[in-house]
Design an enzyme around this catalytic site. Structure first.
Site, short mmCIF file in Angstrom:
data_model
loop_
_atom_site.label_atom_id
_atom_site.label_comp_id
_atom_site.label_asym_id
_atom_site.label_seq_id
_atom_site.Cartn_x
_atom_site.Cartn_y
_atom_site.Cartn_z
N ASN A 107 0.89 -1.32 0.07
CA ASN A 107 -0.05 0.24 0.04
C ASN A 107 0.68 1.35 0.00
OD1 ASN A 107 0.63 -0.83 2.71
ND2 ASN A 107 -1.13 0.27 3.67
N GLU A 109 0.45 5.23 0.55
CA GLU A 109 -0.65 6.28 1.12
C GLU A 109 -0.07 7.56 0.92
OE1 GLU A 109 -0.92 5.63 5.42
OE2 GLU A 109 -2.24 3.78 5.11
N CYS A 118 -4.18 0.53 -2.61
CA CYS A 118 -4.07 -0.78 -1.71
C CYS A 118 -2.87 -1.59 -2.24
CB CYS A 118 -5.33 -1.50 -1.44
SG CYS A 118 -6.43 -0.77 -0.60
N GLU A 120 -3.01 -4.77 -3.04
CA GLU A 120 -3.34 -5.62 -4.01
C GLU A 120 -3.64 -4.77 -5.17
OE1 GLU A 120 -4.63 -5.11 -1.15
OE2 GLU A 120 -5.76 -6.55 -0.13
N CYS A 151 -10.08 -5.43 0.36
CA CYS A 151 -11.18 -4.52 0.65
C CYS A 151 -11.88 -4.74 -0.49
CB CYS A 151 -10.68 -2.88 0.78
SG CYS A 151 -10.26 -2.02 -0.78
N CYS A 154 -10.49 -3.81 -4.08
CA CYS A 154 -9.66 -4.34 -4.62
C CYS A 154 -10.11 -5.68 -5.01
CB CYS A 154 -8.40 -4.91 -3.38
SG CYS A 154 -7.38 -3.32 -3.14
N1 THU Z 1 -4.95 -1.60 2.81
C1 THU Z 1 -4.52 -2.44 1.77
O1 THU Z 1 -3.64 -2.16 1.31
N2 THU Z 1 -5.39 -3.39 1.41
C2 THU Z 1 -6.47 -4.04 1.54
O2 THU Z 1 -7.14 -4.82 1.41
C3 THU Z 1 -7.07 -3.22 2.88
C4 THU Z 1 -6.57 -1.90 3.14
C5 THU Z 1 -4.53 -0.59 2.96
C6 THU Z 1 -4.99 0.77 2.57
C7 THU Z 1 -4.51 1.88 3.73
O3 THU Z 1 -2.98 2.33 3.40
C8 THU Z 1 -4.51 0.87 5.08
O4 THU Z 1 -4.47 -0.32 4.41
C9 THU Z 1 -5.44 1.24 5.75
O5 THU Z 1 -6.71 1.35 5.27
#
Ligand code: THU
Length: 194
Positions: A107, A109, A118, A120, A151, A154
């Site tokens: 991920n 941000e 994310c 994935e 999520c 994704c």
């Molecule tokens: N996140 C992912 O990378 N994958 C997921 O399936 C769930 C959430 C990340 C996004 C964000 O940077 C952090 O987790 C908190 O939501």
């Protein structure tokens, strides 16, 4: 639904349409899950049917075990590269394409929070940039005891490129849980509706 029998049935359906890679991952999942539930009970009926099925695959189950192990380790390792200064929630992902190549993501941000991507989806867009369009397995790593699933956004993007994929969730303490992509996104919207 993640029982050895369910995974073995899924494997059979893929072998029926000559998709040996998908069949291999699901047969391996039946084997892995069965081992976990029944100790090392090697002479029961389920074990016998998994072994009989494995004989029909072009490669031994250990081949698929090795590919999945690589994907799980890569997801855990890539997780440590996550850029998550706002949530501090690090996620890693690794996709196995139909040529058995591995594609990683974490991920990333953004100070404008909504632009966060994310793990994935990072893995998926990188894989597409490398010319891959179909995936048979994906490992997702996060440091939670209740394993972190992809999520909703994704799941939709993964489904477009990996509707048949095995999804393996892991954490750094060796816990793992497996699903089919179709279990995670039932009644999926697809390009077929357009
Ligand atoms: N996140 C992912 O990378 N994958 C997921 O399936 C769930 C959430 C990340 C996004 C964000 O940077 C952090 O987790 C908190 O939501």
């Amino acid at each position: 639904m993640n029982t050895p029998q369910h995974f073995l049935h899924t494997a059979e359906a893929f072998l029926n349409v000559q998709d040996t890679l998908a069949a291999g991952f699901y047969a391996e999942s039946a084997f892995a899950l069965h081992g976990k539930h029944d100790g090392n009970n090697t002479d029961d009926a389920v074990f016998t049917s998994i072994n009989a099925f494995a004989e029909r695959l072009p490669k031994p189950l250990a081949h698929y075990t090795q590919l999945l192990k690589q994907a799980k380790l890569s997801a855990l390792e890539t997780r440590l590269n996550a850029h998550a200064p706002f949530s501090h929630f690090l996620v890693g992902a690794a996709l196995i394409a139909d040529d058995e190549s591995l594609h990683i993501g974490c991920n990333v941000e953004c100070s404008s929070y909504g632009l966060t991507i994310c793990a994935e989806r990072t893995a998926l867009v990188s894989a597409v940039a490398h010319g891959k369009k179909r995936f048979l397995a994906v490992a997702v790593a996060a440091d939670t005891d209740e394993l972190t699933p992809p999520c909703g956004a994704c799941r939709q993007l993964l489904y477009d490129f990996a509707p048949d994929a095995l999804v393996v969730l892991v954490n750094p303490r060796g816990a793992e849980k497996r699903f089919t992509m179709k279990e995670l996104l039932p009644e999926a919207f697809t390009a077929a509706f357009l």
